[in-house]
Design a protein around this motif. Structure first.
Motif, PDB file in Angstrom:
ATOM      1  N   LYS A  51      42.187  75.039  10.494  1.00  0.00           N
ATOM      2  CA  LYS A  51      41.527  74.907  11.791  1.00  0.00           C
ATOM      3  C   LYS A  51      42.306  75.591  12.908  1.00  0.00           C
ATOM      4  CE  LYS A  51      39.440  70.453  10.664  1.00  0.00           C
ATOM      5  NZ  LYS A  51      39.433  69.007  11.003  1.00  0.00           N
ATOM      6  N   LEU A  52      43.580  75.876  12.647  1.00  0.00           N
ATOM      7  CA  LEU A  52      44.410  76.509  13.666  1.00  0.00           C
ATOM      8  C   LEU A  52      44.026  77.965  13.832  1.00  0.00           C
ATOM      9  CD1 LEU A  52      47.889  75.093  12.598  1.00  0.00           C
ATOM     10  CD2 LEU A  52      46.451  74.304  14.482  1.00  0.00           C
ATOM     11  N   SER A  53      44.265  78.473  14.989  1.00  0.00           N
ATOM     12  CA  SER A  53      44.013  79.875  15.275  1.00  0.00           C
ATOM     13  C   SER A  53      44.960  80.745  14.455  1.00  0.00           C
ATOM     14  CB  SER A  53      44.240  80.121  16.774  1.00  0.00           C
ATOM     15  OG  SER A  53      44.315  81.487  17.044  1.00  0.00           O
ATOM     16  N   VAL A  54      44.496  81.912  14.042  1.00  0.00           N
ATOM     17  CA  VAL A  54      45.332  82.848  13.290  1.00  0.00           C
ATOM     18  C   VAL A  54      46.585  83.192  14.093  1.00  0.00           C
ATOM     19  CG1 VAL A  54      45.430  85.180  12.312  1.00  0.00           C
ATOM     20  CG2 VAL A  54      43.370  83.799  12.036  1.00  0.00           C
ATOM     21  N   GLU A  55      46.472  83.247  15.410  1.00  0.00           N
ATOM     22  CA  GLU A  55      47.622  83.552  16.261  1.00  0.00           C
ATOM     23  C   GLU A  55      48.697  82.471  16.174  1.00  0.00           C
ATOM     24  OE1 GLU A  55      44.427  83.555  17.691  1.00  0.00           O
ATOM     25  OE2 GLU A  55      44.177  85.729  17.546  1.00  0.00           O
ATOM     26  N   ASP A  56      48.337  81.277  15.741  1.00  0.00           N
ATOM     27  CA  ASP A  56      49.293  80.170  15.640  1.00  0.00           C
ATOM     28  C   ASP A  56      50.053  80.148  14.312  1.00  0.00           C
ATOM     29  OD1 ASP A  56      48.565  79.280  18.140  1.00  0.00           O
ATOM     30  OD2 ASP A  56      47.090  77.850  17.381  1.00  0.00           O
ATOM     31  N   HIS A  57      49.706  80.995  13.379  1.00  0.00           N
ATOM     32  CA  HIS A  57      50.300  80.940  12.046  1.00  0.00           C
ATOM     33  C   HIS A  57      51.774  81.335  12.015  1.00  0.00           C
ATOM     34  CE1 HIS A  57      46.542  80.584   9.342  1.00  0.00           C
ATOM     35  NE2 HIS A  57      46.421  79.872  10.429  1.00  0.00           N
ATOM     36  N   TYR A  58      52.271  81.903  13.075  1.00  0.00           N
ATOM     37  CA  TYR A  58      53.698  82.237  13.140  1.00  0.00           C
ATOM     38  C   TYR A  58      54.517  81.036  13.614  1.00  0.00           C
ATOM     39  CZ  TYR A  58      53.529  82.314  18.194  1.00  0.00           C
ATOM     40  OH  TYR A  58      53.394  81.941  19.503  1.00  0.00           O
ATOM     41  N   LEU A  59      53.861  80.015  14.163  1.00  0.00           N
ATOM     42  CA  LEU A  59      54.566  78.834  14.681  1.00  0.00           C
ATOM     43  C   LEU A  59      55.218  78.050  13.548  1.00  0.00           C
ATOM     44  CD1 LEU A  59      51.864  77.578  17.206  1.00  0.00           C
ATOM     45  CD2 LEU A  59      53.988  78.778  17.743  1.00  0.00           C
ATOM     46  N   THR A  60      56.206  77.257  13.895  1.00  0.00           N
ATOM     47  CA  THR A  60      56.893  76.415  12.923  1.00  0.00           C
ATOM     48  C   THR A  60      55.961  75.302  12.454  1.00  0.00           C
ATOM     49  OG1 THR A  60      59.004  76.859  13.980  1.00  0.00           O
ATOM     50  CG2 THR A  60      58.901  74.937  12.552  1.00  0.00           C
ATOM     51  N   TYR A  61      55.947  75.092  11.148  1.00  0.00           N
ATOM     52  CA  TYR A  61      55.082  74.080  10.540  1.00  0.00           C
ATOM     53  C   TYR A  61      55.534  72.668  10.881  1.00  0.00           C
ATOM     54  CZ  TYR A  61      53.134  71.022   6.978  1.00  0.00           C
ATOM     55  OH  TYR A  61      52.510  69.985   6.330  1.00  0.00           O
ATOM     56  N   GLU A  62      54.568  71.822  11.164  1.00  0.00           N
ATOM     57  CA  GLU A  62      54.742  70.378  11.277  1.00  0.00           C
ATOM     58  C   GLU A  62      53.576  69.746  10.538  1.00  0.00           C
ATOM     59  OE1 GLU A  62      55.196  68.862  15.239  1.00  0.00           O
ATOM     60  OE2 GLU A  62      56.370  70.597  15.857  1.00  0.00           O
ATOM     61  N   ALA A  63      53.856  68.748   9.705  1.00  0.00           N
ATOM     62  CA  ALA A  63      52.791  68.084   8.951  1.00  0.00           C
ATOM     63  C   ALA A  63      51.759  67.521   9.915  1.00  0.00           C
ATOM     64  CB  ALA A  63      53.370  66.977   8.085  1.00  0.00           C
ATOM     65  N   ILE A  64      50.509  67.719   9.590  1.00  0.00           N
ATOM     66  CA  ILE A  64      49.417  67.282  10.454  1.00  0.00           C
ATOM     67  C   ILE A  64      48.857  65.942   9.990  1.00  0.00           C
ATOM     68  CG2 ILE A  64      47.096  67.841  11.272  1.00  0.00           C
ATOM     69  CD1 ILE A  64      47.889  70.811  11.047  1.00  0.00           C
ATOM     70  N   SER A  65      48.517  65.856   8.714  1.00  0.00           N
ATOM     71  CA  SER A  65      47.858  64.646   8.213  1.00  0.00           C
ATOM     72  C   SER A  65      48.881  63.549   7.922  1.00  0.00           C
ATOM     73  CB  SER A  65      47.058  64.962   6.953  1.00  0.00           C
ATOM     74  OG  SER A  65      47.918  65.319   5.897  1.00  0.00           O
ATOM     75  N   THR A  66      48.438  62.320   8.067  1.00  0.00           N
ATOM     76  CA  THR A  66      49.292  61.166   7.792  1.00  0.00           C
ATOM     77  C   THR A  66      49.715  61.159   6.329  1.00  0.00           C
ATOM     78  OG1 THR A  66      48.121  59.907   9.480  1.00  0.00           O
ATOM     79  CG2 THR A  66      49.415  58.649   7.898  1.00  0.00           C
ATOM     80  N   GLY A  67      48.814  61.511   5.440  1.00  0.00           N
ATOM     81  CA  GLY A  67      49.124  61.524   4.017  1.00  0.00           C
ATOM     82  C   GLY A  67      50.278  62.458   3.690  1.00  0.00           C
ATOM     83  N   ALA A  68      50.273  63.646   4.290  1.00  0.00           N
ATOM     84  CA  ALA A  68      51.345  64.606   4.036  1.00  0.00           C
ATOM     85  C   ALA A  68      52.678  64.087   4.553  1.00  0.00           C
ATOM     86  CB  ALA A  68      51.009  65.953   4.672  1.00  0.00           C
ATOM     87  N   ARG A  69      52.651  63.323   5.625  1.00  0.00           N
ATOM     88  CA  ARG A  69      53.899  62.775   6.169  1.00  0.00           C
ATOM     89  C   ARG A  69      54.407  61.604   5.339  1.00  0.00           C
ATOM     90  NH1 ARG A  69      51.001  63.598  11.198  1.00  0.00           N
ATOM     91  NH2 ARG A  69      50.473  61.393  11.175  1.00  0.00           N
ATOM     92  N   ASN A  70      53.550  60.987   4.517  1.00  0.00           N
ATOM     93  CA  ASN A  70      53.922  59.782   3.773  1.00  0.00           C
ATOM     94  C   ASN A  70      53.955  59.958   2.253  1.00  0.00           C
ATOM     95  OD1 ASN A  70      54.078  58.324   6.191  1.00  0.00           O
ATOM     96  ND2 ASN A  70      51.885  57.913   6.152  1.00  0.00           N
ATOM     97  N   ILE A  71      53.947  61.174   1.764  1.00  0.00           N
ATOM     98  CA  ILE A  71      53.823  61.428   0.326  1.00  0.00           C
ATOM     99  C   ILE A  71      55.169  61.518  -0.405  1.00  0.00           C
ATOM    100  CG2 ILE A  71      53.792  63.959   0.491  1.00  0.00           C
ATOM    101  CD1 ILE A  71      51.332  62.126  -1.668  1.00  0.00           C
ATOM    102  N   GLN A  72      56.267  61.437   0.325  1.00  0.00           N
ATOM    103  CA  GLN A  72      57.594  61.654  -0.234  1.00  0.00           C
ATOM    104  C   GLN A  72      57.891  60.834  -1.491  1.00  0.00           C
ATOM    105  OE1 GLN A  72      59.910  63.763   0.119  1.00  0.00           O
ATOM    106  NE2 GLN A  72      59.102  64.837   1.867  1.00  0.00           N
ATOM    107  N   ALA A  73      57.578  59.562  -1.489  1.00  0.00           N
ATOM    108  CA  ALA A  73      57.907  58.697  -2.631  1.00  0.00           C
ATOM    109  C   ALA A  73      57.235  59.189  -3.911  1.00  0.00           C
ATOM    110  CB  ALA A  73      57.517  57.253  -2.337  1.00  0.00           C
ATOM    111  N   LYS A  74      55.984  59.593  -3.815  1.00  0.00           N
ATOM    112  CA  LYS A  74      55.276  60.076  -5.000  1.00  0.00           C
ATOM    113  C   LYS A  74      55.873  61.395  -5.486  1.00  0.00           C
ATOM    114  CE  LYS A  74      50.954  57.708  -4.223  1.00  0.00           C
ATOM    115  NZ  LYS A  74      49.522  57.794  -4.013  1.00  0.00           N
TER     116      LYS A  74
END
Length: 110
Positions: A51-74
Motif C-alpha cells: 500500500k506504500l508509495s513506490v517512492e517510500d520503498h527506500y525508507l527503513t522498514y518497520e513492521a506494520i502489522s501486529t502479527g509481524a511484531r509478535n511472531i518471534q516466539a514461533k
C-alpha cells in the motif's frame, strides 16, 4: 544496519515461498496450522507494505502489522527444531538461512 522496505519485501517474498514449501512437505497437522498462521501473518505484512508509495520503498522498514511484531516466539521455535519443520534438505537449508534474517529484522522493531 537499516533495511529498506524494498529489501524487506524481497526477503519476505522469498521467505513465504520457503514456508509454502515447508507447509506442503509437512504431514503433521499442528505444524501445518502453525505454518499457515505464519504464512498468513507475512502475507498481511506484504499487503500492508504494498500500500506504500513506490517512492517510500527506500525508507527503513518497520513492521506494520501486529502479527509481524509478535511472531518471534514461533520463529524461534521453528529455528530450534528446523529438521522437524522441513523434510527436504533444500527447504531446511533455505529456512536455516532465512529465519535468522527475518527474525533479526523483526527484533530490531521491538
Amino acid at each position: 544496519m537499516q533495511t529498506s522496505i524494498a529489501e524487506v519485501t524481497h526477503l519476505l517474498e522469498e521467505f513465504l515461498t520457503t514456508l509454502d514449501n515447508a507447509y506442503w512437505e509437512s504431514s503433521d497437522t499442528e505444524r501445518k496450522d502453525t505454518l499457515y498462521d505464519i504464512i498468513s501473518i507475512f502475507h498481511l505484512e506484504l499487503r500492508e507494505l504494498a500500500k506504500l508509495s513506490v517512492e517510500d520503498h527506500y525508507l527503513t522498514y518497520e513492521a506494520i502489522s501486529t502479527g509481524a511484531r509478535n511472531i518471534q516466539a514461533k520463529l524461534r521455535s521453528m529455528h530450534s527444531q528446523l529438521d522437524q519443520w522441513a523434510l527436504r534438505t533444500s527447504t531446511a537449508d533455505q529456512l536455516r538461512n532465512q529465519l535468522p534474517l527475518v527474525s533479526n529484522l523483526l527484533t530490531r522493531e521491538t
